[in-house]
Enzyme design. Structure first.
Site, PDB file in Angstrom:
ATOM      1  N   ARG A   1     -13.412  13.997   7.372  1.00 43.71           N
ATOM      2  CA  ARG A   1     -12.063  14.558   7.594  1.00 43.71           C
ATOM      3  C   ARG A   1     -11.698  15.527   6.477  1.00 43.71           C
ATOM      4  NH1 ARG A   1      -8.613   9.476   7.557  1.00 43.71           N
ATOM      5  NH2 ARG A   1      -6.877  10.936   7.634  1.00 43.71           N
TER       6      ARG A   1
ATOM      7  N   LYS B   1      -8.313  -0.790   6.118  1.00 43.99           N
ATOM      8  CA  LYS B   1      -8.606  -1.305   4.775  1.00 43.99           C
ATOM      9  C   LYS B   1      -7.687  -2.475   4.423  1.00 43.99           C
ATOM     10  CE  LYS B   1      -8.521   2.971   3.447  1.00 43.99           C
ATOM     11  NZ  LYS B   1      -8.558   4.289   2.855  1.00 43.99           N
TER      12      LYS B   1
ATOM     13  N   HIS C   1       0.841  -1.199   0.000  1.00 45.48           N
ATOM     14  CA  HIS C   1       0.000   0.000   0.000  1.00 45.48           C
ATOM     15  C   HIS C   1       0.869   1.239   0.000  1.00 45.48           C
ATOM     16  CE1 HIS C   1      -3.627   2.337   0.806  1.00 45.48           C
ATOM     17  NE2 HIS C   1      -2.833   3.104   1.536  1.00 45.48           N
TER      18      HIS C   1
HETATM   19  N1  URA Z   1      -4.863   7.216   2.504  1.00 52.06           N
HETATM   20  C1  URA Z   1      -5.874   6.615   3.179  1.00 52.06           C
HETATM   21  O1  URA Z   1      -6.345   5.543   2.800  1.00 52.06           O
HETATM   22  N2  URA Z   1      -6.330   7.228   4.286  1.00 52.06           N
HETATM   23  C2  URA Z   1      -5.850   8.389   4.743  1.00 52.06           C
HETATM   24  O2  URA Z   1      -6.308   8.854   5.762  1.00 52.06           O
HETATM   25  C3  URA Z   1      -4.806   9.016   4.019  1.00 52.06           C
HETATM   26  C4  URA Z   1      -4.308   8.395   2.898  1.00 52.06           C
END
Ligand code: URA
Length: 435
Positions: A168, A187, A82
């Site tokens: 956010r 995730k 990721h």
């Molecule tokens: N990528 C994400 O998945 N979440 C965040 O809060 C910032 C970057």
């Protein structure tokens, strides 16, 4: 339990209990707690931070808010990768085939781009016919057969993050280290891999600009991974300039293909080799990073990774002729060069502004609903440390919408600063963080 009391507890710097976190997240997802109270809690977290256990509880509650993917039907150790998001980051398109060609299963869910950063799924859609949605059976079946599948993050994976991220985004609380850590890791954990390689970007094109903060973020994410029994390693990498040269969907896929053919830019190739090596180590394919890099190089040099890319595109319905005929990609009608106004060395490139310029051209979205122009984008011709002559091109703008080009050119001009002094090339990888 009252939301008011939970907000004031966090505002005053105390750690929330597992029950309190559960109450907040469950209530928010089902709609019994309004945005304004969660926004107040997010701002309290922004200023007060979170304790480690509290953060693991938040991440767990986020994972529990939706479905999790069961990858147990796939043989072998599944390693995910990721990136925290950057400009010109097309590493998944290169890494996936390298790692899969090495026999390690890659079952990847990816996202779309938003704001100045791009997303793998949009890039893959630049390949005519490519399907980004597969059923669970097709996804697992494809990984078992060819070791690689990349699909759009669909269904009900971490709905808490979807709601929290949107809030956010409009309450100036995106750049909070614990909130980013829980968002990313929830995730990754829900997506089911056994081990995770994190590419934590730092610099002018990243969410986190300061190295020390990126280190903190990486340490927290590695701890969360450990808390969920997932072997996790984080590389802190440079995002002070776009990665490689191409920014924009079809342009980036073409650059990824060139890289798989051994003709890619050094920074992009180097980062892919390093990330692949870490994935090979976590998958227990090799026992050291050096061995992993040699294996990744061999897979590139023998075209095995390129063959795997071909197999992958074909399996997901894409037209494999694009690999040898770039004219089949969506393209742009017009091009204009952004030229240097002086002789000198490129001192810095505000990567976020390059990302914004690509977005203005239609290569990215400012709102989720925006439609993308897959052929638009920018080729960054000069990178930090390069010498440029007055009148020489710093970047090339590819566009279809004539009304947008000037704004993009102005953003790119402002993004570059040129020095009369020699400038050294920045490092690609700053640090590796493991538990
Ligand atoms: N990528 C994400 O998945 N979440 C965040 O809060 C910032 C970057």
């Amino acid at each position: 339990m009252r939301v008011y009391d939970i907000i004031s507890k966090k505002r005053d710097g105390f750690s929330l209990s597992q029950e309190e976190i559960q109450f907040l997240i469950e209530g928010y997802v089902k709609g019994s707690i309004p945005d304004y109270q969660i926004a107040a809690w997010l701002m309290a977290v922004f200023f007060q931070g979170m304790e480690e256990e509290e953060l693991i509880n938040l991440t767990r509650q986020m994972v529990l808010s939706g479905d999790t993917i069961d990858l147990s039907g796939i043989e072998g150790i599944k390693v995910d990768k990721h990136s925290t998001g950057g400009v010109g980051d097309k590493t998944t398109l290169i890494l996936g085939p390298i790692v899969a060609a090495g026999g390690v299963p890659v079952a990847k869910m990816s996202g779309r781009g938003l704001g100045h950063t791009g997303g793998t799924i949009d890039k893959l859609e630049a390949i005519p016919g490519f399907r980004v949605e597969l059923t669970k059976e097709q996804f697992v079946g494809q990984v078992n057969k060819i070791k690689l599948a990349v699909v759009s993050q669909s269904g009900n994976i971490v709905p808490a993050d979807k709601k929290l991220y949107a809030l956010r985004d409009v309450t100036a609380t995106v750049n909070s280290i614990p909130l980013i850590a829980s968002s990313v890791m929830s995730k990754k954990i829900a997506a089911g891999a056994d081990a995770i390689v994190l590419d934590v970007k730092t610099g002018s094109g990243a969410f986190i600009n300061e190295l020390a903060e990126a280190v903190q973020l990486a340490q927290l994410m590695v701890k969360i991974g450990k808390g969920f029994n997932r072997k996790t390693i984080a590389l802190i990498t440079n995002m002070d300039q776009p990665l490689g040269q191409a920014v924009g969907n079809a342009l980036e896929v073409k650059e990824a293909i060139l890289t798989l053919k051994g003709q890619g830019p050094d920074d992009l190739t180097g980062l892919c080799l390093e990330l692949a090596a870490h994935m090979f180590v976590l998958a227990q394919k090799v026992s050291s990073i050096e061995e992993g890099i040699s294996l990744a190089e061999e897979l590139l040099n023998t075209s095995k990774a390129l063959d795997k890319f071909r197999e992958f595109i074909h399996a997901q319905g894409g037209d494999i002729k694009v690999i040898d005929d770039f004219s089949l990609f969506p393209s742009s009608q017009y091009r204009v060069s952004v030229c240097s106004k002086e002789d000198g060395y490129v001192e810095s490139i505000a990567a976020q502004e390059i990302g914004k310029a690509a977005m203005v051209l239609g290569a990215g979205r400012s709102k989720k609903e925006d439609k993308i122009d897959l052929g638009a984008g920018i080729i960054v011709k000069k990178k930090i440390g390069d010498f440029v002559q007055k009148g020489e091109a710093l970047a090339e703008v590819h566009y279809n919408d004539q009304g947008k080009a000037q704004e993009a050119v102005t953003l790119i001009e402002k993004a570059y600063s040129i020095s009369s002094q020699k400038v050294s090339k920045p490092p690609l990888i700053y640090q590796t963080i493991a538990d």
